[in-house]
Enzyme design. Sequence first.
Site, PDB file in Angstrom:
ATOM      1  N   PRO A  76      46.884  43.602  45.679  1.00  0.00           N
ATOM      2  CA  PRO A  76      47.399  43.711  44.306  1.00  0.00           C
ATOM      3  C   PRO A  76      46.253  43.888  43.325  1.00  0.00           C
ATOM      4  O   PRO A  76      45.252  43.169  43.381  1.00  0.00           O
ATOM      5  CB  PRO A  76      48.118  42.374  44.089  1.00  0.00           C
ATOM      6  CG  PRO A  76      47.505  41.443  45.083  1.00  0.00           C
ATOM      7  CD  PRO A  76      47.105  42.267  46.260  1.00  0.00           C
ATOM      8  N   CYS A 100      45.623  44.439  39.151  1.00  0.00           N
ATOM      9  CA  CYS A 100      46.148  44.528  37.791  1.00  0.00           C
ATOM     10  C   CYS A 100      45.683  45.818  37.128  1.00  0.00           C
ATOM     11  O   CYS A 100      44.511  46.200  37.235  1.00  0.00           O
ATOM     12  CB  CYS A 100      45.697  43.329  36.969  1.00  0.00           C
ATOM     13  SG  CYS A 100      46.450  41.773  37.490  1.00  0.00           S
ATOM     14  N   ALA A 127      49.680  41.512  40.264  1.00  0.00           N
ATOM     15  CA  ALA A 127      50.153  40.228  39.757  1.00  0.00           C
ATOM     16  C   ALA A 127      51.183  40.432  38.657  1.00  0.00           C
ATOM     17  O   ALA A 127      50.896  41.053  37.637  1.00  0.00           O
ATOM     18  CB  ALA A 127      48.975  39.408  39.228  1.00  0.00           C
ATOM     19  N   GLN A 130      53.271  40.486  44.078  1.00  0.00           N
ATOM     20  CA  GLN A 130      52.573  39.227  43.854  1.00  0.00           C
ATOM     21  C   GLN A 130      53.109  38.589  42.575  1.00  0.00           C
ATOM     22  O   GLN A 130      53.053  39.192  41.499  1.00  0.00           O
ATOM     23  CB  GLN A 130      51.068  39.466  43.725  1.00  0.00           C
ATOM     24  CG  GLN A 130      50.257  38.175  43.586  1.00  0.00           C
ATOM     25  CD  GLN A 130      48.783  38.438  43.346  1.00  0.00           C
ATOM     26  OE1 GLN A 130      48.404  38.864  42.260  1.00  0.00           O
ATOM     27  NE2 GLN A 130      47.959  38.182  44.356  1.00  0.00           N
ATOM     28  N   TYR A 156      43.739  30.995  38.584  1.00  0.00           N
ATOM     29  CA  TYR A 156      44.980  31.009  37.830  1.00  0.00           C
ATOM     30  C   TYR A 156      45.741  29.699  38.059  1.00  0.00           C
ATOM     31  O   TYR A 156      45.246  28.784  38.708  1.00  0.00           O
ATOM     32  CB  TYR A 156      45.777  32.263  38.174  1.00  0.00           C
ATOM     33  CG  TYR A 156      45.008  33.525  37.813  1.00  0.00           C
ATOM     34  CD1 TYR A 156      44.459  33.684  36.543  1.00  0.00           C
ATOM     35  CD2 TYR A 156      44.783  34.535  38.744  1.00  0.00           C
ATOM     36  CE1 TYR A 156      43.719  34.811  36.204  1.00  0.00           C
ATOM     37  CE2 TYR A 156      44.044  35.672  38.416  1.00  0.00           C
ATOM     38  CZ  TYR A 156      43.513  35.799  37.147  1.00  0.00           C
ATOM     39  OH  TYR A 156      42.774  36.900  36.820  1.00  0.00           O
ATOM     40  N   ARG A 161      48.303  34.075  48.394  1.00  0.00           N
ATOM     41  CA  ARG A 161      46.859  34.361  48.256  1.00  0.00           C
ATOM     42  C   ARG A 161      46.175  33.108  47.723  1.00  0.00           C
ATOM     43  O   ARG A 161      46.669  32.467  46.796  1.00  0.00           O
ATOM     44  CB  ARG A 161      46.614  35.541  47.320  1.00  0.00           C
ATOM     45  CG  ARG A 161      45.138  35.756  46.985  1.00  0.00           C
ATOM     46  CD  ARG A 161      44.868  37.052  46.268  1.00  0.00           C
ATOM     47  NE  ARG A 161      44.485  38.101  47.204  1.00  0.00           N
ATOM     48  CZ  ARG A 161      43.928  39.267  46.836  1.00  0.00           C
ATOM     49  NH1 ARG A 161      43.718  39.524  45.556  1.00  0.00           N
ATOM     50  NH2 ARG A 161      43.601  40.165  47.738  1.00  0.00           N
ATOM     51  N   LEU A 220      34.768  43.258  49.253  1.00  0.00           N
ATOM     52  CA  LEU A 220      33.661  44.125  49.661  1.00  0.00           C
ATOM     53  C   LEU A 220      33.782  44.554  51.119  1.00  0.00           C
ATOM     54  O   LEU A 220      32.809  44.555  51.864  1.00  0.00           O
ATOM     55  CB  LEU A 220      32.319  43.449  49.396  1.00  0.00           C
ATOM     56  CG  LEU A 220      31.828  43.507  47.945  1.00  0.00           C
ATOM     57  CD1 LEU A 220      30.480  42.830  47.801  1.00  0.00           C
ATOM     58  CD2 LEU A 220      31.743  44.943  47.442  1.00  0.00           C
ATOM     59  N   ARG A 273      39.247  47.639  45.241  1.00  0.00           N
ATOM     60  CA  ARG A 273      38.404  48.667  44.638  1.00  0.00           C
ATOM     61  C   ARG A 273      38.104  49.800  45.619  1.00  0.00           C
ATOM     62  O   ARG A 273      38.020  50.974  45.228  1.00  0.00           O
ATOM     63  CB  ARG A 273      37.103  48.047  44.131  1.00  0.00           C
ATOM     64  CG  ARG A 273      37.281  47.096  42.952  1.00  0.00           C
ATOM     65  CD  ARG A 273      35.975  46.360  42.652  1.00  0.00           C
ATOM     66  NE  ARG A 273      36.069  45.505  41.484  1.00  0.00           N
ATOM     67  CZ  ARG A 273      36.530  44.258  41.494  1.00  0.00           C
ATOM     68  NH1 ARG A 273      36.953  43.723  42.636  1.00  0.00           N
ATOM     69  NH2 ARG A 273      36.573  43.545  40.387  1.00  0.00           N
TER      70      ARG A 273
END
Length: 368
Positions: free
Chosen positions: A25, A27, A59, A102, A185, A233, A304, A327
């Site tokens: 997920p 944003c 999210a 999510q 969060y 998660r 990564l 990413r």
Amino acid sequence: MIRASLFDPIRIGSLPLRNRIVVAPMCQYTAEQGRMTDWHTIHLGNLALSGAGMLVVEASAVLPEGRISYGDVGLWDDATEAAMARVLDAVRRYSDIPVAIQLAHAGRKASCAKPWDGGAQLPPDHALGWQTVAPSAIPFAETDHPPVALDRGGMARIRDAFGEAARRAARLGYDAVQVHSAHGYLLHQFLSPLSNRREDDYGGSLENRMRFPLEVFDAVRGAFPAEKPVMLRVSGTDWMEGGWDVEQTAAYARALEARGCAAIDVSSGGLHARQQIPVGPGYQVPLARAVRQAVGMPVSAVGLITDFDQAEAIVGTGDADMVCLARTILYDPRWPWHAAAHLGARVKAADQFLRCQPRQFPNLFVAE
């Protein structure tokens, strides 16, 4: 054809995935009053055609004040549900990839500007800001406006909102739900002793700090169809002395599994502004490995993971059952194709794309 573990099928509960690659997920900060826009159709439609085994939608806040920013997606009312339905209908029209959502609440890390506008928290008196909440009245950064410590009524409202969002997710036809309990969060804020200084049944001991996140998980599990998986998660560590760590994560994972959690994705950090993260390729994989040794449900590694052989080694050696890409797959939306070509595996491609199959990989694409 060489066997590649990364492209072995796997099941999350009763949900079959073609391979072990999950689109994490991410944003996009491009919603309007919590409602998805045409950007989400383009973005998610593109990733749905990536060849990955599952796509997890960004999210989605269960309440307006649970958004990280005013541009975040939500799933708290009929309008946000209808906007999401339009996007999902377009995505599903041309792809059969399993799609999860999510569900999240940002807690004290809510009410922020968009990342490309600096990402700083906006105070309650800002036109685009609001008052944040948390387990304790401790701000994330010293410059942030302090959150209001949640009372039992506020906690019940949030718990019930997670359940209601899960019911909306079921109506939308999602194949799975992931509960966001990571990255500093709200649920992570309850877990960590650095952000949870409560003196009631929801603070202090590990059992108490896990209590509210587990209640939220139970609410989601109870509201989502029993035959479909609910995942979670988690941040495996705060990267701070005296904070949440991998041993507590393992205990949390075991408690979740006992309640019917179908899979867990192990990330890290996000709880404290002074965290010291040893960032490097696969830096969170040891956390996933430790959790995998503690539970029987599938475990995902994330962070990564960029190289094809790196991803294959993570799954092939049993460090994790799946890899999540964020990413990496934004940069290369056909990463699963390229990984399959490199590893001598096969990958699903839409009929409209079959003509681009490289001559040197004549068996790369599977059209179903």
